[in-house]
Structure formats: structure tokens, C-alpha cells
Design an enzyme around this catalytic site. Structure first.
Site, PDB file in Angstrom:
ATOM      1  N   ASP A 103       0.834  -1.205   0.000  1.00  0.00           N
ATOM      2  CA  ASP A 103       0.000   0.000   0.000  1.00  0.00           C
ATOM      3  C   ASP A 103       0.874   1.262   0.000  1.00  0.00           C
ATOM      4  OD1 ASP A 103      -2.286   1.500   0.028  1.00  0.00           O
ATOM      5  OD2 ASP A 103      -2.740   1.190   2.143  1.00  0.00           O
ATOM      6  N   ASN A 148     -10.836  -2.728  -5.937  1.00  0.00           N
ATOM      7  CA  ASN A 148     -10.051  -1.731  -6.684  1.00  0.00           C
ATOM      8  C   ASN A 148     -10.683  -1.324  -8.016  1.00  0.00           C
ATOM      9  OD1 ASN A 148      -6.798  -2.973  -5.539  1.00  0.00           O
ATOM     10  ND2 ASN A 148      -8.034  -1.283  -4.762  1.00  0.00           N
TER      11      ASN A 148
END
Ligand code: FPP
Length: 248
Positions: A26, A74
Site C-alpha cells: 500500500d 479496486n
């Protein structure tokens, strides 16, 4: 009545641990924004970190590395970012296949392939095939992966086996159910790392990480290094894992 599929986890290799490290990569977007660049610039920088981390694994005794590349959530990002990521995955696979194969890495993908484009699926199949005889590091890339989605898909297959008379409901237990998960040949992760300072798991390996150790670190993924992985491994080795039992 016949039993559940007989797929068994690969052999456990004692290393002092962790044998299996899973990473939520991330912080690519913030890394790029801090440099005044578009988010995709961060994803490209993030992709470049993968090779160093994979190659560091053998010396650290890590046999299995699982990385979260794209989640089922996503798709909610902008069309530009999603298309850019898909293009990055295609290019990454085409470009890295040889290096991964030569390094002795076996690559697998987990997640739902149904929504991915045909060209990408073909590249994924090819990479898995090209590396299927390797055993130095087992790299699993989670692509269009969600832990809840994985459990739902597994349950659907399990229910079908019950409906077909291949599995008895009494035989559904903690040993048979994971045989239907995408990760059925992998051991559970010992250590799950999330970069970028966020302390959540975002559906990553929900079933498999029930007893994993977690590390939430501030480093943004494009800044993550093999050295930092080594430090986390050393720290892991000092932990007392009891799996619900008491220390003796
Ligand atoms: C999260 O950062 C990262 C992703 C959604 C994509 C992960 C992809 C890579 C690291 C590159 C490609 C990987 C492979 C295997 C080729 P973010 O965009 O959520 O960052 P932010 O939280 O700072 O916005």
C-alpha cells in the site's frame, strides 16, 4: 460417500520462520502524489520493488511470498487508474517472466480471473506454466482478489460437490473447507505486512491469516526494501506464537 478433494498443502519447510510472508503493498498513490506525479507513477515504482523483495526471500528463509496486487474493490477506482494498472500487470508479466523463471521462482495467481481481460489471463497462465517446475520461492500474486469473494467462490464449489454427492455435509470442517480456497496448495501465512501506515487487512487472506502475526509499517510500498523485510523477519523470530495455547 466420497470425501472432499485430496489436495494437500505443500510440504512445510522448517526455517525458524517465517516460512510464508504475505504483503499488502500500500501507499503507491501517496508516494506519487508527494512527488507531484500521477498515481500510476507510484504503481510503476511499486512494481519495481517486487523483484528485490522476491530475490531477498531465499536468504531470509522465506519459501512463500504472497502479494496483494489488485483487490475486488479496486475496480471502484477511476477508469484511468484501473486501465493503467491492468496495462502494468500485462507489461510486468511479459517483462519479468524470464527473470522470475531464472531465479527459480514459481508463480501462482489467486483471485477471480473471470473479470480480467483475455490477454492478461493468457499471460498469467503462461507465467504459471513457465515456472511450474521451480521451487526456490513460491510467489503468489493476488489479482482481482477479495477474501470474502474467495470464501464465497469456495463455498459455491463446495455446495456443488455436496449437491453432486461428492462430499458429505458432515465432512465439511476446518480441514476440508480450505481445500476449496484459491490458496489450497499453500501453507497459511506466518507474517502479514501492510505498508503505508494503514492498520487494516482489507479482506486479504481472511481465512488463512486467522493466526498470522501482523506488521503495520509506515513505509510506503515504493520505498520498501529487502533490508526492511529482513528487519521484520528478525522481529518475527522474537515473537511467541501460541495459536491459542498457553506458554509452557
Ligand atoms: C495500493 O496503493 C496499491 C495497489 C492498489 C496496487 C498494487 C500494485 C503494485 C504494487 C504494482 C504492481 C504489482 C505487480 C505484482 C506487478 P494505493 O494506490 O492504494 O496507494 P495510496 O493508499 O497511497 O493511494
Amino acid at each position: 460417500m466420497p470425501r472432499a478433494p485430496k489436495t494437500k498443502p505443500l510440504e512445510n519447510i522448517p526455517t525458524g520462520g517465517p516460512q510464508h510472508v504475505a504483503i499488502i503493498m500500500d501507499g503507491n498513490g501517496r508516494w506519487a502524489q508527494a512527488r507531484g506525479r500521477p498515481r500510476l507513477f507510484g504503481h510503476h515504482a511499486g512494481a519495481k520493488r517486487v523483484r528485490e523483495v522476491v530475490e531477498a526471500c531465499p536468504d531470509l528463509g522465506i519459501k512463500y511470498l504472497t502479494i496483494f496486487a489488485f483487490s475486488t474493490e479496486n475496480w471502484k477506482r477511476t477508469q484511468t487508474e484501473v486501465a493503467g494498472l491492468m496495462s502494468l500487470f500485462r507489461r510486468y508479466i511479459a517483462k519479468e517472466t524470464r527473470a522470475l523463471a531464472e531465479h527459480g521462482t514459481r508463480v501462482r495467481f489467486i483471485g477471480d480471473r473471470m473479470r480480467l481481460d483475455r490477454k492478461l489471463i493468457k499471460l498469467m497462465d503462461n507465467l504459471e506454466k513457465e515456472t511450474e517446475n521451480n521451487d526456490r520461492v513460491h510467489l503468489t500474486i493476488a489479482l482481482n482478489y477479495g477474501g470474502r469473494d474467495e470464501v464465497a467462490r469456495a463455498t459455491r464449489r463446495l455446495a456443488q460437490d455436496v449437491a453432486d454427492g461428492n462430499l458429505c455435509p458432515d465432512d465439511v470442517n476446518e480441514e476440508t473447507l480450505p481445500r476449496y480456497l484459491d490458496t489450497h496448495v499453500l501453507p497459511d501465512p506466518d507474517l502479514v505486512i501492510r505498508t503505508s501506515g494503514e492498520a487494516r487487512i482489507s479482506g486479504f487472506l481472511l481465512w488463512q491469516s486467522a493466526y498470522s502475526e501482523y506488521e503495520f509499517i509506515d513505509t510506503l510500498w515504493p520505498d520498501f526494501t529487502a533490508k526492511e523485510l529482513g528487519e521484520l523477519v528478525v522481529s518475527y523470530r522474537t515473537r511467541d506464537r501460541r495459536f491459542g495455547a498457553v506458554a509452557v
